[in-house]
Design an enzyme around this catalytic site. Sequence first.
Site, PDB file in Angstrom:
ATOM      1  N   TYR A 121     -20.768  49.032  15.368  1.00 15.24           N
ATOM      2  CA  TYR A 121     -20.481  49.208  13.941  1.00 15.24           C
ATOM      3  C   TYR A 121     -20.824  50.620  13.474  1.00 15.24           C
ATOM      4  O   TYR A 121     -20.654  51.568  14.239  1.00 15.24           O
ATOM      5  CB  TYR A 121     -21.212  48.127  13.109  1.00 15.24           C
ATOM      6  CG  TYR A 121     -20.920  46.727  13.601  1.00 15.24           C
ATOM      7  CD1 TYR A 121     -19.637  46.194  13.488  1.00 15.24           C
ATOM      8  CD2 TYR A 121     -21.897  45.956  14.195  1.00 15.24           C
ATOM      9  CE1 TYR A 121     -19.361  44.912  13.945  1.00 15.24           C
ATOM     10  CE2 TYR A 121     -21.627  44.673  14.652  1.00 15.24           C
ATOM     11  CZ  TYR A 121     -20.343  44.169  14.527  1.00 15.24           C
ATOM     12  OH  TYR A 121     -20.066  42.911  14.985  1.00 15.24           O
ATOM     13  N   TYR A 169      -6.733  36.024  17.979  1.00 12.60           N
ATOM     14  CA  TYR A 169      -7.914  36.840  17.658  1.00 12.60           C
ATOM     15  C   TYR A 169      -9.103  35.945  17.281  1.00 12.60           C
ATOM     16  O   TYR A 169     -10.212  36.103  17.794  1.00 12.60           O
ATOM     17  CB  TYR A 169      -7.553  37.797  16.503  1.00 12.60           C
ATOM     18  CG  TYR A 169      -8.737  38.549  15.956  1.00 12.60           C
ATOM     19  CD1 TYR A 169      -9.237  39.668  16.611  1.00 12.60           C
ATOM     20  CD2 TYR A 169      -9.378  38.140  14.780  1.00 12.60           C
ATOM     21  CE1 TYR A 169     -10.337  40.350  16.117  1.00 12.60           C
ATOM     22  CE2 TYR A 169     -10.471  38.816  14.279  1.00 12.60           C
ATOM     23  CZ  TYR A 169     -10.950  39.924  14.947  1.00 12.60           C
ATOM     24  OH  TYR A 169     -12.052  40.586  14.459  1.00 12.60           O
TER      25      TYR A 169
HETATM   26  N1  GLU Z   1     -14.457  37.420  14.053  1.00 12.09           N
HETATM   27  C1  GLU Z   1     -15.214  38.388  13.319  1.00 12.09           C
HETATM   28  C2  GLU Z   1     -14.383  38.988  12.218  1.00 12.09           C
HETATM   29  O1  GLU Z   1     -13.263  39.260  12.420  1.00 12.09           O
HETATM   30  C3  GLU Z   1     -15.710  39.438  14.261  1.00 12.09           C
HETATM   31  C4  GLU Z   1     -16.673  40.345  13.587  1.00 12.09           C
HETATM   32  C5  GLU Z   1     -17.673  40.982  14.497  1.00 12.09           C
HETATM   33  O2  GLU Z   1     -18.324  40.343  15.302  1.00 12.09           O
HETATM   34  O3  GLU Z   1     -17.794  42.207  14.338  1.00 12.09           O
HETATM   35  O4  GLU Z   1     -14.819  39.194  11.137  1.00 12.09           O
END
Ligand code: GLU
Length: 303
Positions: free
Chosen positions: A239, A188
Amino acid sequence: MDIQNLLDDIVGSVQPLTGQGAVADYIPSLGSVRRDQFGISLATGTGDVYSSGDADVPFSIQSISKVFALALVLARDGDSIWKRVFREPSGNPFNSLVQLEQEDGIPRNPFINAGAIVVTDRLLSISANSPSAVRELLRKESGNDSIDTDADVAISEAQHGHRNASLAHFLASYGNLENPVDSVLDAYINQCALAMSCTDLALASRFLATNGLRSDGTPLLSPPQTKRINAVMLTCGTYDAAGEFAYRVGLPGKSGVGGGIVAVVPNNCTICVWSPGLGRSGNSLAGVAALDEFTSRTGWSIF
Ligand code: GLU
């Protein structure tokens, strides 16, 4: 329409916004990126590219990677992933733990972190535990073989990734991971830390605008699967501001905390914008403004 002219115009009009907003310093190495940068690229389904501003500067794609992981899992597994992840907007922050407990370990959608961790887990299982399936897809579709993980960003995220580790352990406690927590987190983080330019990303996401066809003309996804990914992008891709993004831009889109946003004009083109300064919900301030201007001037919105 003179697309090049339009993109050049947009670079000029968002200029007052570049440098505003906050960078995502919860991943410390992202905190040092210069905020006064802005790039935009548009790729047509047939592979023509128009770009302007800092369109060839690589940036951290972060959550945009979640779209490609989902595409690979849907391509291979079909609908079965939906038994392990819902597809409704969460109304909660992207890294929230609360909802996951209330909903018995089934994440609300594949674009919040918990959901993306489940998708990445499945991707690991179907790609013989290779943590680089997303990178290979991105290299192939963009034609840029040098795309790679930014090691500094990956290390920085791993060192400060307590929330994602909590989410992954939580998922494991509900039996919603097939692989060891550490391997899933590693894959991830590595895919989130891929560095790409606007041009790379616009090219790599073309299958979302071509009913699922890859750059070589073979299908990655069926047309209905492509429709469904675009739908989840529209409802969950930006978001807690997916409503505002639909209102202003009117396209499926996926943003990342590195300041990039990929948007899809189905059956037409993909657009990638990037500017590191983020608004309150985590979407690039100048990026959203640029896409708003783009769809307002072209009429290329789905509404
Ligand atoms: N790698 C980031 C995290 O897990 C991704 C967050 C994003 O871009 O929304 O916090």
